[in-house]
Design a protein around this motif. Structure first.
Motif, mmCIF file in Angstrom:
data_model
loop_
_atom_site.group_PDB
_atom_site.id
_atom_site.type_symbol
_atom_site.label_atom_id
_atom_site.label_comp_id
_atom_site.label_asym_id
_atom_site.label_seq_id
_atom_site.Cartn_x
_atom_site.Cartn_y
_atom_site.Cartn_z
ATOM 1 N N ARG A 59 1.172 54.981 -18.084
ATOM 2 C CA ARG A 59 1.323 53.680 -17.466
ATOM 3 C C ARG A 59 0.114 53.041 -17.659
ATOM 4 N NH1 ARG A 59 0.390 50.165 -13.286
ATOM 5 N NH2 ARG A 59 2.029 48.950 -12.580
ATOM 6 N N GLY A 61 -1.723 49.147 -16.850
ATOM 7 C CA GLY A 61 -1.524 48.008 -15.991
ATOM 8 C C GLY A 61 -2.191 48.294 -14.624
ATOM 9 N N THR A 68 7.349 45.920 -14.788
ATOM 10 C CA THR A 68 7.016 47.168 -15.758
ATOM 11 C C THR A 68 7.989 47.312 -16.763
ATOM 12 O OG1 THR A 68 5.767 48.242 -13.860
ATOM 13 C CG2 THR A 68 6.439 49.494 -15.765
ATOM 14 N N ASP A 70 9.303 49.580 -20.182
ATOM 15 C CA ASP A 70 9.133 50.810 -20.937
ATOM 16 C C ASP A 70 9.328 50.508 -22.279
ATOM 17 O OD1 ASP A 70 9.485 52.658 -18.323
ATOM 18 O OD2 ASP A 70 11.109 51.099 -18.267
ATOM 19 N N VAL A 95 -1.071 41.967 -19.516
ATOM 20 C CA VAL A 95 -1.346 43.270 -18.824
ATOM 21 C C VAL A 95 -2.798 42.729 -18.192
ATOM 22 C CG1 VAL A 95 -2.270 45.476 -19.087
ATOM 23 C CG2 VAL A 95 -0.192 45.179 -20.031
ATOM 24 N N ALA A 101 2.825 45.272 -16.561
ATOM 25 C CA ALA A 101 2.356 46.848 -16.816
ATOM 26 C C ALA A 101 3.203 47.484 -17.984
ATOM 27 C CB ALA A 101 2.574 47.421 -15.651
ATOM 28 N N ASN A 103 4.825 51.134 -19.389
ATOM 29 C CA ASN A 103 5.289 52.587 -19.336
ATOM 30 C C ASN A 103 5.389 53.008 -20.847
ATOM 31 O OD1 ASN A 103 4.836 53.068 -16.606
ATOM 32 N ND2 ASN A 103 7.184 52.872 -16.176
#
Length: 234
Positions: A59, A61, A68, A70, A95, A101, A103
Motif C-alpha cells: 500500500r 499512500g 484506495t 487496487d 497520492v 492510495a 494497493n
C-alpha cells in the motif's frame, strides 16, 4: 494429465491472455496514451507512507486517503509499463495530495518469459524489501524505475538481484534493503503472495486474469480512458 503439466498449460494460457489484451489495446489505439502530468515525477511527499499486508499487498499512500484503488501487475508485463509511463506521474500527484492510495498486487506469471526464468518473482521480492523500509517516496521512485526506464523486455536480458539492489539504493533505500534484495530474503514471501494475488485476480475476472488490471473496490477501471485518474480522484 499430471498436475505439473496442468500448471504449465495454465501459465502459458495466462501469458497468452495478457499478450492478447495488450495487442488489442495497441490495435485499438494509435500508440500508448499520452504521458499525464509529465514532469511531476514519482511520489515525493515524505508524509506518504508505504506498508505491506500479511498477504504481500503493498500500500502506497497517506493513512487517511479517502480512496484506495487496487492495481494488479507483473514486473515484466509490457502493458504495465505503459500504465506506469502514461499515468504513473498523475497517480503520484494524487497520492501526494492525499486524495488517493494504491494497493499494488503483484502476480508473477511472466517468470518463464524472462531470461532468468524468475525475474517477476525476484522483482516482486525486491519491491517487498523496499516497501518494508517504510519510505513512500523511496518506494515510489523504485516502482517507477522498474516499470519504465529499467523494465526488461519479455524474452530478453533481465535484472540481476545486485542490479535490483542498486536501483533500490539509487532510489534512496538504505543498505539493509540492498542486502535484503541480494540475499533473496523475501523470495518465499513473494512466491506465496503472488499465488494469493493471482487467485484474487482470477476470482475478480472469472479466471481470465490479465495485467494490468485496475479496480476501484469491485469495479474494474478502463485505464485506456485517459481521464480515469481524475475521474477517480478529482
Amino acid at each position: 494429465m499430471s498436475s505439473n503439466t496442468t500448471y504449465a498449460l495454465a501459465a502459458v494460457a495466462l501469458v497468452l491472455i495478457g499478450a492478447i489484451v495488450f495487442a488489442a489495446y495497441q490495435w485499438g489505439n494509435d500508440g500508448p496514451p499520452p504521458v499525464r502530468n509529465e514532469g511531476y515525477g514519482p511520489v515525493h511527499d515524505p508524509a506518504v507512507q508505504v506498508s505491506t499486508t500479511p498477504d504481500g499487498v503493498i500500500r502506497l499512500g497517506r493513512p487517511d486517503a479517502p480512496k484506495t484503488i487496487d492495481i494488479f501487475e507483473d514486473p515484466l508485463c509490457p502493458a504495465c509499463g505503459v500504465l506506469e509511463t502514461s499515468y504513473g506521474q498523475e497517480l503520484a500527484q494524487k497520492v501526494d495530495e492525499g486524495k488517493l492510495a494504491i494497493n499494488y498486487h503483484y502476480v508473477t506469471f511472466l517468470d518463464d518469459q524472462s531470461k532468468s526464468k524468475d525475474y517477476s518473482t525476484r522483482a516482486f521480492a525486491a519491491n517487498l524489501c523496499v516497501a518494508q523500509a517504510g519510505s513512500g517516496p523511496t518506494y515510489g521512485k523504485f516502482h517507477e524505475t522498474l516499470f519504465t526506464t529499467r523494465q526488461p523486455d519479455e524474452g530478453g536480458a533481465d535484472l540481476s538481484n545486485p542490479a535490483l539492489a542498486t536501483i533500490a539504493t539509487e532510489s534512496g533505500a538504505p543498505e539493509s534493503v540492498a542486502s535484503c534484495i541480494t540475499g533473496g530474503a523475501q523470495l518465499d514471501a513473494a512466491r506465496a503472495a503472488a499465488a494469493k494475488n493471482l487467485a484474487d485476480l482470477d476470482t475478480r475476472t472469472g479466471n481470465k486474469s490479465a495485467t494490468p488490471s485496475v479496480y476501484d473496490g469491485t469495479t474494474k477501471i478502463d485505464w485506456s480512458d485517459e481521464n480515469w485518474v481524475v475521474t477517480l480522484a478529482p
